[in-house]
Design a protein around this motif. Structure first.
Motif, short mmCIF file in Angstrom:
data_model
loop_
_atom_site.label_atom_id
_atom_site.label_comp_id
_atom_site.label_asym_id
_atom_site.label_seq_id
_atom_site.Cartn_x
_atom_site.Cartn_y
_atom_site.Cartn_z
N PRO A 33 71.14 56.03 -79.40
CA PRO A 33 71.39 54.89 -80.18
C PRO A 33 70.51 54.78 -81.41
CG PRO A 33 70.59 54.00 -78.03
CD PRO A 33 70.85 55.29 -77.85
N PRO A 62 76.61 51.06 -77.64
CA PRO A 62 75.37 52.29 -77.81
C PRO A 62 75.96 53.42 -78.65
CG PRO A 62 76.28 52.42 -75.77
CD PRO A 62 77.02 51.20 -76.37
N PHE A 89 75.97 51.25 -87.13
CA PHE A 89 75.50 51.72 -85.73
C PHE A 89 74.69 50.70 -85.21
CE2 PHE A 89 77.72 55.75 -87.08
CZ PHE A 89 78.19 55.95 -85.70
#
Length: 271
Positions: A86, A155, A130
């Motif tokens: 991640p 993730p 993200f």
């Protein structure tokens, strides 16, 4: 038996030299091929990682030293696996003749810190939406606004809300002075930004559109702040509304308040 002339003898020697050279080259190529096919993976180096633990990146590649030939590994596949962490935005892999697999990563840059329902640090979001776990880096290391009302941590997938992604991208591109204005953001059916408290004004709530156009909204906020807020320390604003194209709608606090006024002229971005 015919006697060879000197020219014929020299030509014959050249042919023998070429044949011998070809044999030597073939042997060297075969040896290099065998060496390449059998050179073991001896170590894995991860460079460029600060918040993505190297052991986690290595585990994602599924490459184990002394268990596989180095040149049997596909760099593109290794890089793709490393990018599943991640914190990793991009990755590349190189196979070195020393038996080393070198993985270079570029990490994601936090834009906001997401708080959970209990007000605890949950995760960061970057400009593309993200998520990066907050336990890998102290939130104090990043001077970013806090965000509430964001989707739960995922993730591998960016947030699905296109409007929130638009806001994150705009905030990431904003200049330092504009970025410094933003303290807290609440996202939901009605998005609200709170400005960083300043003397005489405190923290001012700013209403945002939830779909798009956030780069323009932030530019208008900066222009309004410089042209209407800072020059008037005695004027208090209950709310600033940026949801209307090309306008800054405000409600001032004080005698006779509340009154709504439109300050479109104050929304002109600085040259």
């Amino acid at each position: 038996m015919a006697t060879r002339t000197p020219d014929q003898k020299r030509a014959r020697r050249r042919r023998l030299v070429r044949v011998a050279g070809g044999v030597v080259l073939a042997v060297m190529l075969a040896a290099a091929w065998v060496w390449q096919r059998t050179l073991p993976l001896e170590r894995i180096d991860v460079v460029g990682a600060e918040y993505a633990p190297a052991d986690e990146v290595i585990a994602l590649t599924r490459a184990v030293p002394d268990s596989v030939a180095l040149f049997s590994l596909a760099p593109a596949l290794i890089a793709d696996r490393a990018q599943r962490h991640p914190w990793v935005a991009t990755a590349s892999a190189r196979r070195l003749p020393t038996g080393t697999l070198r993985i270079a990563v570029e990490e994601r840059v936090p834009v906001v810190l997401v708080l959970d329902d209990a007000g605890r640090a949950s995760h960061f979001l970057d400009a593309d939406g993200f998520a990066m776990p907050a336990d890998a880096a102290s939130p104090a290391l990043f001077d970013v606004p806090v965000l509430t009302g964001a989707p739960d941590y995922h993730p591998a997938q960016p947030v699905a809300d296109a409007g929130l992604r638009s806001f994150l991208a705009a905030l990431a591109q904003a200049d330092e002075a504009t970025h410094a204005l933003v303290s807290d953001v609440e996202w939901g059916r009605r998005a609200t930004l709170w400005t960083t408290p300043v003397a005489g004004h405190g923290s001012v709530p700013v209403r945002l559109a939830t779909d798009a156009g956030h780069d323009d909204q932030l530019r208008r906020l900066r222009a309004f702040w410089d042209q209407a807020v800072l020059p008037q320390p005695d004027v208090r604003f209950d709310v600033v509304d940026l949801r209307f194209d090309g306008q800054v709608v405000t409600r001032e606090a004080g005698p006779g308040a509340p009154t709504d006024s439109t300050a479109a002229e104050a929304a002109t971005p600085p040259a």
